[in-house]
Design a protein around this motif. Structure first.
Motif, PDB file in Angstrom:
ATOM      1  N   ASP A  36       0.818  -1.214   0.000  1.00 37.52           N
ATOM      2  CA  ASP A  36       0.000   0.000   0.000  1.00 37.52           C
ATOM      3  C   ASP A  36       0.849   1.258   0.000  1.00 37.52           C
ATOM      4  O   ASP A  36       0.323   2.361  -0.101  1.00 37.52           O
ATOM      5  N   ARG A  57      -1.213   1.480  -7.910  1.00 36.04           N
ATOM      6  CA  ARG A  57      -2.119   1.069  -6.848  1.00 36.04           C
ATOM      7  C   ARG A  57      -1.786  -0.339  -6.361  1.00 36.04           C
ATOM      8  O   ARG A  57      -1.494  -1.229  -7.146  1.00 36.04           O
ATOM      9  N   TYR A  59      -3.571  -2.761  -5.394  1.00 34.82           N
ATOM     10  CA  TYR A  59      -4.411  -3.906  -5.724  1.00 34.82           C
ATOM     11  C   TYR A  59      -3.991  -4.558  -7.034  1.00 34.82           C
ATOM     12  O   TYR A  59      -4.564  -5.549  -7.464  1.00 34.82           O
ATOM     13  N   SER A 226     -14.963   3.711  -9.233  1.00 36.28           N
ATOM     14  CA  SER A 226     -14.151   4.644  -8.458  1.00 36.28           C
ATOM     15  C   SER A 226     -14.872   5.981  -8.365  1.00 36.28           C
ATOM     16  O   SER A 226     -15.736   6.296  -9.170  1.00 36.28           O
ATOM     17  N   THR A 273      -5.310   8.184   2.173  1.00 35.00           N
ATOM     18  CA  THR A 273      -5.752   7.221   1.172  1.00 35.00           C
ATOM     19  C   THR A 273      -5.535   5.811   1.703  1.00 35.00           C
ATOM     20  O   THR A 273      -4.477   5.511   2.267  1.00 35.00           O
ATOM     21  N   GLU A 274      -6.528   4.981   1.515  1.00 35.47           N
ATOM     22  CA  GLU A 274      -6.450   3.599   2.003  1.00 35.47           C
ATOM     23  C   GLU A 274      -6.947   2.663   0.901  1.00 35.47           C
ATOM     24  O   GLU A 274      -8.078   2.804   0.430  1.00 35.47           O
ATOM     25  N   ILE A 275      -6.100   1.740   0.483  1.00 39.55           N
ATOM     26  CA  ILE A 275      -6.456   0.787  -0.566  1.00 39.55           C
ATOM     27  C   ILE A 275      -6.078  -0.605  -0.098  1.00 39.55           C
ATOM     28  O   ILE A 275      -4.941  -0.848   0.306  1.00 39.55           O
ATOM     29  N   TRP A 308     -11.310  -5.843  -4.324  1.00 37.94           N
ATOM     30  CA  TRP A 308     -10.587  -4.905  -3.481  1.00 37.94           C
ATOM     31  C   TRP A 308     -11.455  -3.682  -3.215  1.00 37.94           C
ATOM     32  O   TRP A 308     -12.494  -3.468  -3.852  1.00 37.94           O
ATOM     33  N   GLU A 310     -11.199   0.735  -1.883  1.00 35.51           N
ATOM     34  CA  GLU A 310     -10.312   1.883  -1.716  1.00 35.51           C
ATOM     35  C   GLU A 310     -11.096   3.073  -1.151  1.00 35.51           C
ATOM     36  O   GLU A 310     -12.298   3.216  -1.366  1.00 35.51           O
TER      37      GLU A 310
END
Length: 593
Positions: A36, A57, A59, A226, A273-275, A308, A310
């Motif tokens: 990440d 990214r 993922y 998204s 930001t969190e993915i 996934w 995000e």
């Protein structure tokens, strides 16, 4: 109302206020993994910049060097479509009785999706897509030259450009295919096809093509949403307590649902930001919601192999609550150069009946409270919806529901009043024992218990029957706060929306817990609570609680939905009437509970 009952009510109020914050404290989002790091490093950049760096990214699969045997390095590749001369942009509008969607030929992108009024919780059109340049719905393929997003490809609509705008209206039972095509050469082409229906919030989206078998270097395609969903509700939390008058970001979540009834969630991250990494497993659907609306991606004929989520941080947004920039994605296998299944896309209201008709498991995205009270919450909603079939006003339905609840628990509350009356009757004897044995607390307690036994009085008899109405309070709170059925549901006069506080005016400042507005129903409820407590008070030493409790309830309920406050106020009035018409028990009527 005795001391134990007051304490119980205060504890319930504290649970309402702090339980969600407690959950966030106990179960924080998982920390970012090494994969990440690239995305998290970009957290201070604007959303558009983060979105553009899709190749970074986390993922993206770790087996990046994997190449199927059939993959061939081509002189002219699919990636060259991204460098093609931009075509004249064409817009296609498709409308049915439920929604109006607008699609651009540049990327075959959804640029607007408005749900239409339905006469109930939708009084006017509501735009569900944020005003951003995010890709929203897109397919990502992998070539020797890197990833290719359909949202970045200039497509043709039909073979002519006589018009810049095409419009279709679909009636019930009708359907319409909208095809966007991009040609690489005379033998190879890539198409994105939407199929809309006249009586459905959902539609199908699929990728077709010719001559693409050797174009891809991975055996799956990533379909993703998204950019989240637009916020649609006016926040009631301005100046209020974050645990009660919550902004809409509180309700915004992303979900991945795996076969086997496993649901993974991700909330809006207001700090970075969190993915997530790709979560492997047979995946039934992925979804993003705000308070009252949702979009879901559902493979039509074959489940996805992973998914996934995000949450993209937008540093340009200065409020403490981030906009909904949640995203989800699914990995769908490729066969003969094409995805093995179309994707069913649902964009619409979180209406229990509608959502369940799309997929029975989609109601997992709806908030019913703790698992132990979920059946109660659903039962309350079902009862009120059933009553509305005969009574076209939810305010009147709440009145009928309150009376039904009161009738059902009448025997319990009657027993409670009898117990409290018995406690009042023996109070002088209790006082005498307390005075006599004040220097010996253990002996005093023993003698008081002997008195209770001799008089056949249960000191807890007044509290236990009160648990039934208390157990209904939290499910009612969940139902009125979170379900769309009560959105825009009016009652009378100033009560115009049972899902919101019944605000009569705003203050020029904000008070802790109370907020920056004044509501009328909580004041009326506080008055009824005072008289109810006064009639049931068994111990004069509890006089302070007689005044504290109504003030406490008025403050707490100031930001609660007016439907809940109306129910509780009405229940208080019915309780006062019951106390008036229930005769005090004789000594022989008082039984040990």
């Amino acid at each position: 109302m005795d001391k134990r009952t007051v304490i119980a009510i205060i504890l319930v109020g504290i649970i309402f206020l702090f339980f969600d914050d407690y959950l966030r404290w106990m179960y924080p989002p998982p920390p970012a993994t090494d994969s990440d790091s690239t995305a998290v490093a970009a957290e201070d950049s604007q959303f558009d910049t983060a979105a553009e760096k899709k190749d970074e990214r986390p993922y993206v699969a770790k087996e990046e060097d994997y190449r199927p045997d059939h993959a061939v390095k081509e002189e002219i590749t699919i990636a060259d479509l991204l460098e093609a001369e931009p075509h004249d942009e064409v817009f296609i509008t498709v409308e049915n009785e439920l929604f109006r969607v607008r699609i651009s030929s540049l990327g075959a992108r959804l640029v607007s999706f408005k749900v239409k009024p339905n006469g109930r919780y939708l009084k006017e059109e509501v735009e569900l897509l944020p005003m951003t340049d995010s890709h929203r719905l897109s397919f990502r393929f992998w070539t020797y030259d890197g990833p290719v997003e359909t949202a970045e490809i200039p497509f043709d609509f039909r073979d002519d450009y006589e018009l810049s705008e095409y419009k279709y209206y679909l009636s019930e039972g009708e359907s319409q295919k909208i095809e966007f095509i991009s040609r690489l050469d005379s033998l190879r082409s890539l198409s994105v096809i939407y199929t809309f229906r006249g009586d459905d919030y959902s539609f199908n989206c699929e990728v077709k093509g010719t001559g693409l078998e050797s174009s891809w270097v991975r055996d799956y395609v990533e379909v993703h949403w998204s950019g989240g969903l637009a916020y649609t509700e006016e926040s009631s939390s301005k100046g209020g307590f974050s645990g009660v008058g919550m902004s809409e970001s509180y309700f915004s979540q992303a979900y991945i649902y795996f076969v086997g009834d496993e649901l993974i969630e991700l909330k809006v991250n207001n700090k970075k930001t969190e993915i997530t990494d790709a979560l492997d497993g047979e995946t039934r659907w992925a979804a993003v919601r705000n308070k009252y609306f949702m979009t879901a991606l559902i493979p039509e004929t074959q489940n996805a192999i992973s998914g996934w989520m995000e949450s993209i941080y937008d540093s340009s947004y200065t409020s403490k609550d981030q906009p909904n920039r949640l995203g989800v994605g699914l990995r769908v296998p490729i066969k003969y150069g094409l995805p093995v299944t179309p994707i069913r896309v649902f964009i619409g209201p979180l209406d229990y009946k509608i959502v369940s008709s799309i997929d029975p498991t989609l109601d997992e995205t709806m908030n019913w409270g703790w698992a132990i009270i979920e059946p109660i919450s659903k039962g309350i909603l079902w009862t009120l919806m059933w009553l509305r079939k005969f009574i076209p006003n939810y305010g009147l339905c709440i009145i009928i529901f309150s009376i039904l609840v009161k009738v059902i628990i009448w025997p319990l509350t009657r027993k409670s009043y009898q117990s409290m009356s018995a406690m009042q009757r023996i109070q002088p004897k209790v006082k005498a024992l307390q005075a006599k044995f004040k220097s010996d607390p253990q002996r005093m307690q023993k003698e008081i218990m002997k008195l209770y036994k001799a008089e056949k009085v249960n000191p807890m008899g007044g509290c236990i029957p009160m648990l039934a109405p208390m157990l209904l309070l939290y499910p009612l709170f969940i139902v009125f706060r979170s379900t769309i059925e009560f959105r825009n549901a009016p009652f009378v006069l100033w009560i115009t929306d049972l899902s919101k506080p019944d605000i009569i005016f705003h203050l020029p400042f904000s008070l802790p817990l109370y907020g920056s507005h004044v509501t009328l129903l909580p004041i009326i409820m506080g008055i009824t609570t005072f008289f109810q407590s006064k009639m049931t008070m068994t111990d004069p030493s509890q006089k302070m609680m007689l005044y504290f409790m109504p003030v406490f309830m008025t403050i707490i309920f100031n930001q609660f939905p007016s439907g809940l406050t109306f129910y509780y106020t009405l229940f208080n009035v019915l309780t006062l009437l019951q106390q008036k018409i229930t005769p005090p028990p004789s000594r022989t009527e008082v039984k040990t509970t």
